[in-house]
Design a protein around this motif. Sequence first.
Motif, PDB file in Angstrom:
ATOM      1  N   VAL A 103       0.838  -1.207   0.000  1.00 21.17           N
ATOM      2  CA  VAL A 103       0.000   0.000   0.000  1.00 21.17           C
ATOM      3  C   VAL A 103       0.870   1.253   0.000  1.00 21.17           C
ATOM      4  CG1 VAL A 103      -1.671   1.330   1.350  1.00 21.17           C
ATOM      5  CG2 VAL A 103      -1.963  -1.143   1.094  1.00 21.17           C
ATOM      6  N   GLN A 104       1.914   1.260   0.827  1.00 20.19           N
ATOM      7  CA  GLN A 104       2.788   2.426   0.922  1.00 20.19           C
ATOM      8  C   GLN A 104       3.543   2.669  -0.382  1.00 20.19           C
ATOM      9  OE1 GLN A 104       2.629   4.378   3.617  1.00 20.19           O
ATOM     10  NE2 GLN A 104       3.875   5.840   2.451  1.00 20.19           N
ATOM     11  N   VAL A 105       4.018   1.581  -1.022  1.00 19.26           N
ATOM     12  CA  VAL A 105       4.730   1.722  -2.300  1.00 19.26           C
ATOM     13  C   VAL A 105       3.803   2.316  -3.347  1.00 19.26           C
ATOM     14  CG1 VAL A 105       5.854   0.474  -4.189  1.00 19.26           C
ATOM     15  CG2 VAL A 105       6.354  -0.141  -1.818  1.00 19.26           C
ATOM     16  N   LEU A 106       2.556   1.881  -3.368  1.00 18.11           N
ATOM     17  CA  LEU A 106       1.591   2.416  -4.331  1.00 18.11           C
ATOM     18  C   LEU A 106       1.324   3.904  -4.084  1.00 18.11           C
ATOM     19  CD1 LEU A 106      -0.945  -0.516  -4.673  1.00 18.11           C
ATOM     20  CD2 LEU A 106       0.199   0.631  -6.558  1.00 18.11           C
ATOM     21  N   ASP A 165      -8.676   7.983  -1.409  1.00 14.46           N
ATOM     22  CA  ASP A 165      -9.994   7.433  -1.093  1.00 14.46           C
ATOM     23  C   ASP A 165     -10.262   6.153  -1.871  1.00 14.46           C
ATOM     24  OD1 ASP A 165     -10.520   9.449   0.634  1.00 14.46           O
ATOM     25  OD2 ASP A 165     -11.538  10.711  -0.848  1.00 14.46           O
ATOM     26  N   THR A 166      -9.659   6.028  -3.062  1.00 15.40           N
ATOM     27  CA  THR A 166      -9.930   4.848  -3.875  1.00 15.40           C
ATOM     28  C   THR A 166      -8.832   3.809  -3.746  1.00 15.40           C
ATOM     29  OG1 THR A 166      -8.876   5.904  -5.750  1.00 15.40           O
ATOM     30  CG2 THR A 166     -11.265   6.130  -5.573  1.00 15.40           C
ATOM     31  N   LEU A 167      -7.859   4.101  -2.894  1.00 16.60           N
ATOM     32  CA  LEU A 167      -6.813   3.105  -2.622  1.00 16.60           C
ATOM     33  C   LEU A 167      -6.963   2.713  -1.162  1.00 16.60           C
ATOM     34  CD1 LEU A 167      -4.288   1.551  -3.436  1.00 16.60           C
ATOM     35  CD2 LEU A 167      -2.956   3.536  -2.737  1.00 16.60           C
ATOM     36  N   SER A 168      -7.689   1.616  -0.943  1.00 14.43           N
ATOM     37  CA  SER A 168      -8.055   1.309   0.430  1.00 14.43           C
ATOM     38  C   SER A 168      -8.142  -0.188   0.633  1.00 14.43           C
ATOM     39  CB  SER A 168      -9.403   1.955   0.753  1.00 14.43           C
ATOM     40  OG  SER A 168     -10.393   1.493  -0.156  1.00 14.43           O
ATOM     41  N   CYS A 169      -8.540  -0.549   1.821  1.00 17.55           N
ATOM     42  CA  CYS A 169      -8.646  -1.968   2.127  1.00 17.55           C
ATOM     43  C   CYS A 169      -9.920  -2.239   2.898  1.00 17.55           C
ATOM     44  CB  CYS A 169      -7.441  -2.442   2.932  1.00 17.55           C
ATOM     45  SG  CYS A 169      -7.250  -1.601   4.506  1.00 17.55           S
ATOM     46  N   SER A 170     -10.469  -3.426   2.729  1.00 15.04           N
ATOM     47  CA  SER A 170     -11.684  -3.788   3.454  1.00 15.04           C
ATOM     48  C   SER A 170     -11.298  -4.373   4.801  1.00 15.04           C
ATOM     49  CB  SER A 170     -12.487  -4.795   2.642  1.00 15.04           C
ATOM     50  OG  SER A 170     -11.707  -5.926   2.352  1.00 15.04           O
ATOM     51  N   SER A 171     -11.988  -3.966   5.840  1.00 11.32           N
ATOM     52  CA  SER A 171     -11.663  -4.434   7.183  1.00 11.32           C
ATOM     53  C   SER A 171     -12.487  -5.659   7.531  1.00 11.32           C
ATOM     54  CB  SER A 171     -11.939  -3.325   8.189  1.00 11.32           C
ATOM     55  OG  SER A 171     -13.323  -3.034   8.213  1.00 11.32           O
ATOM     56  N   TRP A 172     -12.177  -6.222   8.670  1.00 15.03           N
ATOM     57  CA  TRP A 172     -12.964  -7.356   9.141  1.00 15.03           C
ATOM     58  C   TRP A 172     -14.385  -6.907   9.437  1.00 15.03           C
ATOM     59  CZ3 TRP A 172     -11.770 -12.458   9.711  1.00 15.03           C
ATOM     60  CH2 TRP A 172     -10.438 -12.777   9.461  1.00 15.03           C
TER      61      TRP A 172
END
Length: 461
Positions: A103-106, A165-172
């Motif tokens: 994520v950080q590299v992106l 906002d469009t670079l994210s991750c889904s949580s539990w």
Amino acid sequence: MDFRTACEETKTGICLLQDGNQEPFKVRLHLAKDILMIQEQDVICVSGEPFYSGGGAEHNIPVVVSKISKEQRAELSGLLFIGDAILQINGINVRKCRHEEVVQVLRNAGEEVNLTVSFLKRAPAFLKLPLNEDCACAPSDQSSGTSSPLCDSGLHLNYHPNNTDTLSCSSWPTSPGLRWEKRWCDLRLIPLLHSRFSQYVPGTDLSRQNAFQVIAVDGVCSGIIQCLSAEDCIDWLQAIATNISNLTKHNIKKINRNFPVNQQIVYMGWCEAREQDPLQDRVYSPTFLALRGSCLYKFLAPPVTTWDWTRAEKTFSVYEIMCKILKDSDLLDRRKHCFTVQSESGEDLYFSVELESDLAQWERAFQTATFLEVERIQCKTYACVLESHLMGLTIDFSTGFICFDAATKELEFSNLFAVLHCIHSFFAAKVACLDPLFLGNQASASAAASSATTSKAKYTT
């Protein structure tokens, strides 16, 4: 032919599997009566509502694309797909990076992002589950607290890293009912009827060390199965060979109900034929042999219908050929279990099988087929020339040799190998008549064939 079979083998064990260019990974093999199951360990949701996650080094897989925003560059390019594993970002190798590192590299990649991706064949089950649409991007330790081996999520990409906002991750998900378990799931199923297996690199005499592959009749391949030891490898090969042989014999019984007594199948199965052209890239190629009635059939694939038997690549009269089991000093290369068939024209056909038991099976099959055919025809006459006169030499099972209108002189034959092989076959059949064990086996096989024919007649009437 004695169709009494040994008990089917059932066997389960852990091996390594190499599939294509992937690194070997652990699988469980389960051998049943008619199928070989190859299973991989996967993490699956056994209760509650699952969600979608995207891997990372913490899960021993690359980060996987789990969602692509609509109407953005990634989707419009048509080059990126859900399930793609991210291998490089602008030339930076990230295949072994943790999810948060990717994520950080992106985020630091700039306006133009070049991704190197590969479709992940072995994505665990939790990467294939529906994505939780309500993405709060909460750290996994702030989720419901549900016990789980998974603590990561997938990347949502739109190919525009500056828009966070469009670079994210889904949580539990917050549901407390989630429960995840490691289970063995079917990766590949190999039907054993008419399948073949080999320790050798295809087309060569190079044997893999403690490894083999199984190929189904439809061409589906197990991949290279790596065993833990040589003894374990032999055990697996013997067990698989036993079940294939039992299935073959059972199938022969069923097929023989449709053939008259003089056209019964004695045995059939896969061998590897050695090419006679030394310039061929593949020295060996798979060949399906069948001993049926008066002939040896050579096929490219197993015959399934009656029509298939008319389309054999080659056929030979069983009493005009000679099978020879090769000793170590006769072998042409590093393949250990080989036999030759010399045809009526003198051509030597060279075949390899995997196990010593396979070699013994083919030796018995040739002996039986020859005996049955000689016993059926009783005699055979060949034209020959004696001092420019056309003569006839008869080989008779009961009376021996008869030469019409000729004294004992030198005879000329246009097909000498056929005559010599026929003489050999008649001698071998005569010797077999003196072997009580051989005759006992033939009596059992004949009784079984007669019973099958009677049953068919009763059913028909």
